[in-house]
Motif scaffolding. Structure first.
Motif, PDB file in Angstrom:
ATOM      1  N   THR A  45       0.834  -1.191   0.000  1.00 51.93           N
ATOM      2  CA  THR A  45       0.000   0.000   0.000  1.00 51.93           C
ATOM      3  C   THR A  45       0.878   1.254   0.000  1.00 51.93           C
ATOM      4  OG1 THR A  45      -1.653  -1.215   1.280  1.00 51.93           O
ATOM      5  CG2 THR A  45      -1.874   1.171   1.214  1.00 51.93           C
ATOM      6  N   ASP A  46       0.482   2.240  -0.787  1.00 51.23           N
ATOM      7  CA  ASP A  46       1.258   3.476  -0.879  1.00 51.23           C
ATOM      8  C   ASP A  46       0.944   4.386   0.313  1.00 51.23           C
ATOM      9  OD1 ASP A  46       2.870   5.513  -1.664  1.00 51.23           O
ATOM     10  OD2 ASP A  46       1.666   6.111  -3.398  1.00 51.23           O
ATOM     11  N   LEU A  47       1.473   4.024   1.475  1.00 51.49           N
ATOM     12  CA  LEU A  47       1.213   4.815   2.669  1.00 51.49           C
ATOM     13  C   LEU A  47       1.866   6.197   2.584  1.00 51.49           C
ATOM     14  CD1 LEU A  47       1.607   2.196   5.569  1.00 51.49           C
ATOM     15  CD2 LEU A  47      -0.446   2.872   4.318  1.00 51.49           C
ATOM     16  N   ALA A  48       2.966   6.303   1.885  1.00 56.71           N
ATOM     17  CA  ALA A  48       3.677   7.579   1.805  1.00 56.71           C
ATOM     18  C   ALA A  48       2.830   8.667   1.160  1.00 56.71           C
ATOM     19  CB  ALA A  48       4.973   7.395   1.034  1.00 56.71           C
ATOM     20  N   ALA A  49       1.886   8.286   0.306  1.00 52.66           N
ATOM     21  CA  ALA A  49       1.040   9.271  -0.376  1.00 52.66           C
ATOM     22  C   ALA A  49      -0.264   9.546   0.365  1.00 52.66           C
ATOM     23  CB  ALA A  49       0.736   8.801  -1.794  1.00 52.66           C
ATOM     24  N   THR A  50      -0.538   8.771   1.417  1.00 56.20           N
ATOM     25  CA  THR A  50      -1.819   8.864   2.112  1.00 56.20           C
ATOM     26  C   THR A  50      -1.942  10.159   2.900  1.00 56.20           C
ATOM     27  OG1 THR A  50      -2.001   6.460   2.280  1.00 56.20           O
ATOM     28  CG2 THR A  50      -3.318   7.775   3.812  1.00 56.20           C
ATOM     29  N   GLU A  51      -3.051  10.870   2.663  1.00 57.05           N
ATOM     30  CA  GLU A  51      -3.327  12.111   3.373  1.00 57.05           C
ATOM     31  C   GLU A  51      -4.417  11.941   4.434  1.00 57.05           C
ATOM     32  OE1 GLU A  51      -3.375  15.721   0.667  1.00 57.05           O
ATOM     33  OE2 GLU A  51      -3.580  14.072  -0.794  1.00 57.05           O
ATOM     34  N   VAL A  52      -5.316  11.002   4.207  1.00 56.89           N
ATOM     35  CA  VAL A  52      -6.431  10.784   5.124  1.00 56.89           C
ATOM     36  C   VAL A  52      -6.576   9.290   5.382  1.00 56.89           C
ATOM     37  CG1 VAL A  52      -8.909  11.089   5.525  1.00 56.89           C
ATOM     38  CG2 VAL A  52      -7.640  12.803   4.218  1.00 56.89           C
ATOM     39  N   VAL A  53      -6.661   8.920   6.651  1.00 56.66           N
ATOM     40  CA  VAL A  53      -6.940   7.539   7.028  1.00 56.66           C
ATOM     41  C   VAL A  53      -8.335   7.495   7.642  1.00 56.66           C
ATOM     42  CG1 VAL A  53      -6.322   5.609   8.533  1.00 56.66           C
ATOM     43  CG2 VAL A  53      -4.530   6.911   7.379  1.00 56.66           C
ATOM     44  N   ILE A  54      -9.169   6.610   7.128  1.00 56.15           N
ATOM     45  CA  ILE A  54     -10.543   6.455   7.615  1.00 56.15           C
ATOM     46  C   ILE A  54     -10.594   5.191   8.455  1.00 56.15           C
ATOM     47  CG2 ILE A  54     -12.963   6.265   6.949  1.00 56.15           C
ATOM     48  CD1 ILE A  54     -12.023   7.401   4.159  1.00 56.15           C
ATOM     49  N   THR A  55     -10.940   5.331   9.733  1.00 48.80           N
ATOM     50  CA  THR A  55     -10.900   4.212  10.668  1.00 48.80           C
ATOM     51  C   THR A  55     -12.289   3.923  11.240  1.00 48.80           C
ATOM     52  OG1 THR A  55     -10.359   5.716  12.493  1.00 48.80           O
ATOM     53  CG2 THR A  55      -8.508   4.719  11.295  1.00 48.80           C
ATOM     54  N   GLY A  56     -12.364   2.858  12.016  1.00 49.72           N
ATOM     55  CA  GLY A  56     -13.631   2.480  12.648  1.00 49.72           C
ATOM     56  C   GLY A  56     -13.384   1.450  13.727  1.00 49.72           C
ATOM     57  N   TRP A  57     -14.431   0.734  14.115  1.00 47.07           N
ATOM     58  CA  TRP A  57     -14.293  -0.308  15.132  1.00 47.07           C
ATOM     59  C   TRP A  57     -13.326  -1.381  14.632  1.00 47.07           C
ATOM     60  CZ3 TRP A  57     -19.822   0.900  14.488  1.00 47.07           C
ATOM     61  CH2 TRP A  57     -20.321   1.702  15.534  1.00 47.07           C
ATOM     62  N   GLY A  58     -12.368  -1.760  15.474  1.00 51.23           N
ATOM     63  CA  GLY A  58     -11.437  -2.816  15.119  1.00 51.23           C
ATOM     64  C   GLY A  58     -10.314  -2.399  14.205  1.00 51.23           C
ATOM     65  N   SER A  59     -10.136  -1.098  14.011  1.00 51.99           N
ATOM     66  CA  SER A  59      -9.055  -0.625  13.136  1.00 51.99           C
ATOM     67  C   SER A  59      -7.694  -0.858  13.773  1.00 51.99           C
ATOM     68  CB  SER A  59      -9.222   0.870  12.839  1.00 51.99           C
ATOM     69  OG  SER A  59     -10.298   1.094  11.965  1.00 51.99           O
ATOM     70  N   PRO A  60      -6.667  -1.062  12.961  1.00 52.54           N
ATOM     71  CA  PRO A  60      -5.313  -1.212  13.521  1.00 52.54           C
ATOM     72  C   PRO A  60      -4.841   0.116  14.111  1.00 52.54           C
ATOM     73  CG  PRO A  60      -5.212  -1.059  11.127  1.00 52.54           C
ATOM     74  CD  PRO A  60      -6.664  -1.156  11.479  1.00 52.54           C
ATOM     75  N   ARG A  61      -4.099   0.027  15.191  1.00 53.25           N
ATOM     76  CA  ARG A  61      -3.648   1.216  15.901  1.00 53.25           C
ATOM     77  C   ARG A  61      -2.573   1.956  15.098  1.00 53.25           C
ATOM     78  NH1 ARG A  61      -4.086   3.267  20.920  1.00 53.25           N
ATOM     79  NH2 ARG A  61      -2.310   4.231  21.972  1.00 53.25           N
ATOM     80  N   ILE A  62      -2.689   3.261  15.086  1.00 52.08           N
ATOM     81  CA  ILE A  62      -1.726   4.100  14.376  1.00 52.08           C
ATOM     82  C   ILE A  62      -0.678   4.570  15.379  1.00 52.08           C
ATOM     83  CG2 ILE A  62      -1.397   6.179  12.976  1.00 52.08           C
ATOM     84  CD1 ILE A  62      -4.340   5.881  12.122  1.00 52.08           C
ATOM     85  N   ASP A  63       0.434   3.827  15.452  1.00 47.73           N
ATOM     86  CA  ASP A  63       1.500   4.159  16.404  1.00 47.73           C
ATOM     87  C   ASP A  63       2.601   4.936  15.689  1.00 47.73           C
ATOM     88  OD1 ASP A  63       2.896   2.270  14.915  1.00 47.73           O
ATOM     89  OD2 ASP A  63       2.693   0.692  16.425  1.00 47.73           O
ATOM     90  N   ALA A  64       3.685   5.201  16.401  1.00 41.48           N
ATOM     91  CA  ALA A  64       4.775   6.007  15.852  1.00 41.48           C
ATOM     92  C   ALA A  64       5.382   5.376  14.619  1.00 41.48           C
ATOM     93  CB  ALA A  64       5.840   6.221  16.934  1.00 41.48           C
ATOM     94  N   GLN A  65       5.519   4.056  14.617  1.00 40.57           N
ATOM     95  CA  GLN A  65       6.123   3.358  13.483  1.00 40.57           C
ATOM     96  C   GLN A  65       5.262   3.489  12.235  1.00 40.57           C
ATOM     97  OE1 GLN A  65       6.687  -0.886  14.101  1.00 40.57           O
ATOM     98  NE2 GLN A  65       8.545  -0.865  12.847  1.00 40.57           N
ATOM     99  N   VAL A  66       3.956   3.323  12.405  1.00 41.42           N
ATOM    100  CA  VAL A  66       3.031   3.458  11.274  1.00 41.42           C
ATOM    101  C   VAL A  66       2.997   4.907  10.804  1.00 41.42           C
ATOM    102  CG1 VAL A  66       0.612   3.288  10.576  1.00 41.42           C
ATOM    103  CG2 VAL A  66       1.630   1.488  11.992  1.00 41.42           C
ATOM    104  N   LEU A  67       2.956   5.812  11.767  1.00 47.60           N
ATOM    105  CA  LEU A  67       2.891   7.232  11.445  1.00 47.60           C
ATOM    106  C   LEU A  67       4.097   7.674  10.607  1.00 47.60           C
ATOM    107  CD1 LEU A  67       0.935   9.551  12.111  1.00 47.60           C
ATOM    108  CD2 LEU A  67       2.417  10.133  14.034  1.00 47.60           C
ATOM    109  N   ALA A  68       5.270   7.111  10.898  1.00 50.84           N
ATOM    110  CA  ALA A  68       6.481   7.463  10.157  1.00 50.84           C
ATOM    111  C   ALA A  68       6.380   7.084   8.684  1.00 50.84           C
ATOM    112  CB  ALA A  68       7.689   6.786  10.799  1.00 50.84           C
ATOM    113  N   ARG A  69       5.516   6.100   8.380  1.00 50.69           N
ATOM    114  CA  ARG A  69       5.341   5.669   6.997  1.00 50.69           C
ATOM    115  C   ARG A  69       4.354   6.554   6.245  1.00 50.69           C
ATOM    116  NH1 ARG A  69       3.688  -0.488   7.542  1.00 50.69           N
ATOM    117  NH2 ARG A  69       3.805  -0.399   5.240  1.00 50.69           N
ATOM    118  N   MET A  70       3.722   7.513   6.948  1.00 52.37           N
ATOM    119  CA  MET A  70       2.724   8.386   6.319  1.00 52.37           C
ATOM    120  C   MET A  70       3.086   9.852   6.552  1.00 52.37           C
ATOM    121  SD  MET A  70      -0.896   6.375   6.957  1.00 52.37           S
ATOM    122  CE  MET A  70      -0.716   6.128   8.736  1.00 52.37           C
TER     123      MET A  70
END
Length: 330
Positions: A45-70
């Motif tokens: 997935t092209d996370l580097a280009a992602t500007e908006v993440v749409i989440t809901g119940w059961g979504s994976p947690r957005i931690d520092a490591q994930v955030l660094a990829r976006m």
């Protein structure tokens, strides 16, 4: 605007109806057929280009490591209520990511459910229906007894939360006195809601129906104590659509089994199949249905779509989450 659905595979079709999914595709560059349920599986997935993440119940947690990829991420649009299980401290620390929530949308069906249960409690419908079914004769039900009815009754709301405020507003057309207890809201503001500010002890002792609308945070756990429940008069009703952790469950159990109090429990700890609470005609036990169900989920999707539209148009978010209030809000 590049967007990404980060949620379980089955969730987009529940939150958004087909027309809403089409609108989402028009508002953003997003693949609605391939949500990401696990960041570990998002290698392609092209996370580097992602500007908006749409989440809901059961979504994976957005931690520092994930955030660094976006690095281009500028908003997290949550289609459910609380964001604390999805949004990590790293998001708040970064400071340039707007987080929104559909909590306001989810509060509406909870308030509607609560209003219905308050009015039914005033009519003592649970016990009277049970007696009527058993006796099969209107005289056996004991309908019309003193103390039954909503005219001039007193309803106590614990918490001037989103839901508590909506319930207070829905109660305005009725001849019901509303008491509200909330340590963070002053008497003037509560009066504007149509209620009277009181301490918890007075609320429990005066109310015909007590309804719990406080958030589940460390400071509220166990707040409905045995001492407060003991202040409720015989025949009054306790409603819990919040969380079971806020209540001394054993104390409530004792009161209900004694027959002194009635209750509407939409949230509760797991009950064994042979638990005597199942058989009490003064207790309603529902499987957490007060919140958004079925087509009501589309309202939450609608709130999320509005946030995405605002982002696309450069407008401020309608329902941004304030991290400073996370300790006292759901």
């Amino acid at each position: 605007m590049k967007a990404l659905l980060a949620m379980p595979e089955s969730l987009p079709g529940l939150i958004f109806d087909p027309a809403q999914l089409e609108r989402l595709s028009q508002l953003a560059d997003v693949d609605t057929s391939a949500p990401v349920g696990d960041w570990a599986c998002a290698a392609g997935t092209d996370l580097a280009a992602t500007e908006v993440v749409i989440t809901g119940w059961g979504s994976p947690r957005i931690d520092a490591q994930v955030l660094a990829r976006m690095p281009r991420l500028r908003a997290i649009v949550h289609t459910a209520g609380t964001v604390r299980f999805v949004v990590s401290e790293a998001v708040w620390e970064r400071g340039d990511v707007v987080v929104t929530s559909s909590t306001e949308a989810n509060a509406i069906p909870v308030a509607e459910f609560t209003l219905a249960q308050i009015l039914l409690a005033g009519k003592r419908s649970l016990a009277l229906e049970s007696r009527y079914r058993a006796g099969r004769d209107v005289r056996s039900a004991g309908a019309g007894v003193a103390g039954t009815g909503n005219y001039g009754s007193v309803v106590g709301l614990i918490g001037a939360s989103r839901i508590g405020r909506l319930v207070a507003d829905l109660l305005r057309p009725f001849d019901i006195e509303v008491l509200i207890s909330d340590p963070y809201v002053g008497a003037t503001e509560i009066a504007a809601l149509g209620g009277t500010k009181v301490e918890l002890a007075e609320l429990f002792s005066r109310s015909d129906v007590v309804s719990l609308h406080a958030p589940d945070v460390p400071s509220t756990q166990g707040m409905v104590s045995a001492e407060l429940l003991a202040l409720m008069r015989e025949g009054t009703t306790f409603i819990n659509t919040a969380r079971p952790a806020l209540v001394d469950e054993q104390a409530l159990r004792r009161e209900l089994l004694s027959g002194r109090l009635s209750a509407v429990l939409d949230v509760h700890d797991q009950l064994p199949a042979d638990d005597p609470l199942w058989d009490l005609d003064t207790v309603s036990i529902t499987p957490h249905i007060a919140g958004s169900q079925g087509n009501e989920l589309h309202r939450m999707g609608e709130y999320a779509l509005e946030e995405i539209r605002r982002l696309a148009c450069g407008e401020p978010a309608r329902y941004p989450v304030d991290p400073a209030l996370l300790d006292i809000t759901a």
